[in-house]
Write an enzyme that holds these catalytic residues in place. Structure first.
Site, PDB file in Angstrom:
ATOM      1  CB  THR A 124      -0.964  -0.005   1.195  1.00  0.00           C
ATOM      2  OG1 THR A 124      -0.238  -0.266   2.402  1.00  0.00           O
ATOM      3  CG2 THR A 124      -2.041  -1.063   1.016  1.00  0.00           C
ATOM      4  CE  LYS A 142       0.811  -3.506   3.216  1.00  0.00           C
ATOM      5  NZ  LYS A 142       0.146  -2.554   4.209  1.00  0.00           N
ATOM      6  CB  THR A 150      -0.489  -1.996   8.794  1.00  0.00           C
ATOM      7  OG1 THR A 150      -1.524  -1.391   9.455  1.00  0.00           O
ATOM      8  CG2 THR A 150      -1.045  -2.311   7.425  1.00  0.00           C
ATOM      9  CB  THR A 171      -7.683  13.577   2.381  1.00  0.00           C
ATOM     10  OG1 THR A 171      -6.332  13.754   2.839  1.00  0.00           O
ATOM     11  CG2 THR A 171      -8.621  13.553   3.553  1.00  0.00           C
TER      12      THR A 171
END
Length: 413
Positions: free
Chosen positions: A154, A180, A191, A413
């Protein structure tokens, strides 16, 4: 270096595995976002998952699958949507994902494990996934590891992959892995996703024990920002396709295999810490003289995770006081008079007393590490001794830069 050699191939280096990574359209960026790893034969499966009480549907799914059955054939990972905090519909989406893949592969859904990464609160885009699954199956290849590694990332700036080979019973045995992770990284899994393949035959309970210990010495010893994710998953498959005798108990062969498994996990863990969001260097903390390994590792993790230590390193400030402060609050008792701190080759503190050192040269050492990003020379080494005990431990992290705040301030965003 242990009794093994590095080879190419990642998760497809071990015999009997294929992998794929494609662009299904799950990520708004249009980058690769769907990965699949498949064992040609049933594989013993083990897993270590996030300790967060807020968990993604895939984490609960995998835990339940592994509790019911210690084997698997496939790992499917989507990137773009975390499918965490998505309620009962998220669970249904996970189950449907497994059913769709099982039908396409012609295997049982019980043989499929799942992983997801992306924005928390967003469900998998099932209409897109339904179209993507046949494509990712069609793309499976014995050389597909790099594509799979690229489809699970990501905010990562680089992919993470490794494969090692040793000899057991006069036959080669291989372990490969991809991972990852860049942000929301903290001890106790965070994560990060890591998938490991092995072609040895190992008893299920022993394989899980090996993986748990390897995780403690690798992924549970890295930190980027102190945040634990909802989706952390470390999944390891061992399919026996090396045709070596089954390893059913600890002994010389089991120890060799576990050491190689740990080395694979540590390589991937350090790659995650090195690629921390906004990071300019890898930080390695080595602690000696503690009562046991657990205590040493706790001190190392506390130092590596200290925002003050990380900020000082980014500022190229050899501020040993921040290192001493972090060591002292780690929750591990030691005598201050026994404390020693080194930064690279610079001895800064010994026997509870600060020492004179060349501050400009120590700062230059930190600057040199920052200039070597993604290279072996990018590592800042902090060595701490707290006594005369036999316990040693390591942890890895990165510096804390302005860019970390920018990346995460704008994440959705």
């Amino acid at each position: 270096m242990g009794d093994w050699r590095e080879i190419t191939g990642g998760v497809t280096a071990a015999r009997g595995y294929r992998a794929a990574g494609i662009t299904a359209g799950l990520k708004p960026s249009g980058l690769p976002d769907l990965a699949l790893i498949l064992s040609d034969a049933d594989a013993i499966a083990a897993g270590v998952f996030t300790t967060s009480h807020v968990k993604a549907a895939c984490v609960d799914y995998c835990r339940q699958r592994l509790q019911a059955k210690h084997s698997a054939r496939a790992i499917l990972c989507n990137a773009g949507q975390a499918n965490a905090a998505t309620g009962s519909q998220g669970v249904k989406d996970a189950l449907e994902s497994a059913d769709l893949l099982a039908k396409e592969l012609g295997i049982s859904p019980e043989a499929i494990l799942l992983a997801s990464t992306g924005v928390i609160g967003q469900r998998i885009k099932m209409d897109i996934l339904r179209g993507g699954i046949p494509k990712v199956v069609a793309a499976l290849s014995e050389t597909g590891s790099d594509a799979a590694a690229g489809a699970i990332i990501t905010t990562d700036l680089v992919t993470k992959s490794i494969a090692l080979e040793t000899t057991i019973g006069d036959r080669p045995v291989r372990i490969g892995g991809i991972a990852k992770g860049s942000g929301m990284i903290h001890p106790n899994m965070a994560t990060m996703l890591a998938f490991v393949t092995c072609d040895a035959a190992v008893a299920p309970t022993l394989w899980q024990q090996m993986l748990t210990r390897a995780a403690d010495r690798s992924f549970n010893s890295i930190t980027v920002d102190g945040d634990t994710s909802t989706n952390d998953s470390l999944i390891a498959l061992a399919n026996g396709q090396s045709r070596t005798p089954a390893i059913t108990e600890m002994g010389a062969e089991a120890e060799r295999l576990e050491a190689m498994l740990t080395a694979v996990c540590q390589h991937l863990a350090k790659a995650i810490a090195r690629d921390g969001e906004g990071a300019t260097c890898l930080v390695e903390v080595q602690v000696t003289g503690a009562q046991d390994e657990t205590a040493a590792r706790q001190i190392a993790k506390t130092i590596a995770g200290s925002s003050l230590v990380k900020s000082a390193i980014f500022g190229r400030d050899p501020n040993w006081g921040r290192i001493a402060g972090a060591a002292g609050r780690a929750g591990v008792p030691f005598e201050q008079d026994n404390l020693q701190i080194k930064l690279g080759d610079f001895l800064l503190f010994e026997n509870g007393q600060p020492l004179p050192f060349d501050k400009a040269a120590a700062s230059a050492y930190l600057k040199k590490a920052a200039s070597g990003a993604y290279l072996k020379e990018d590592t800042v080494l902090i060595s701490v001794s707290v006594g005369n005990g036999h316990g040693t431990g390591q942890a890895w992290g990165c510096d804390l830069s302005y860019d970390y705040v920018k990346i995460n301030a704008e994440y959705t965003t």
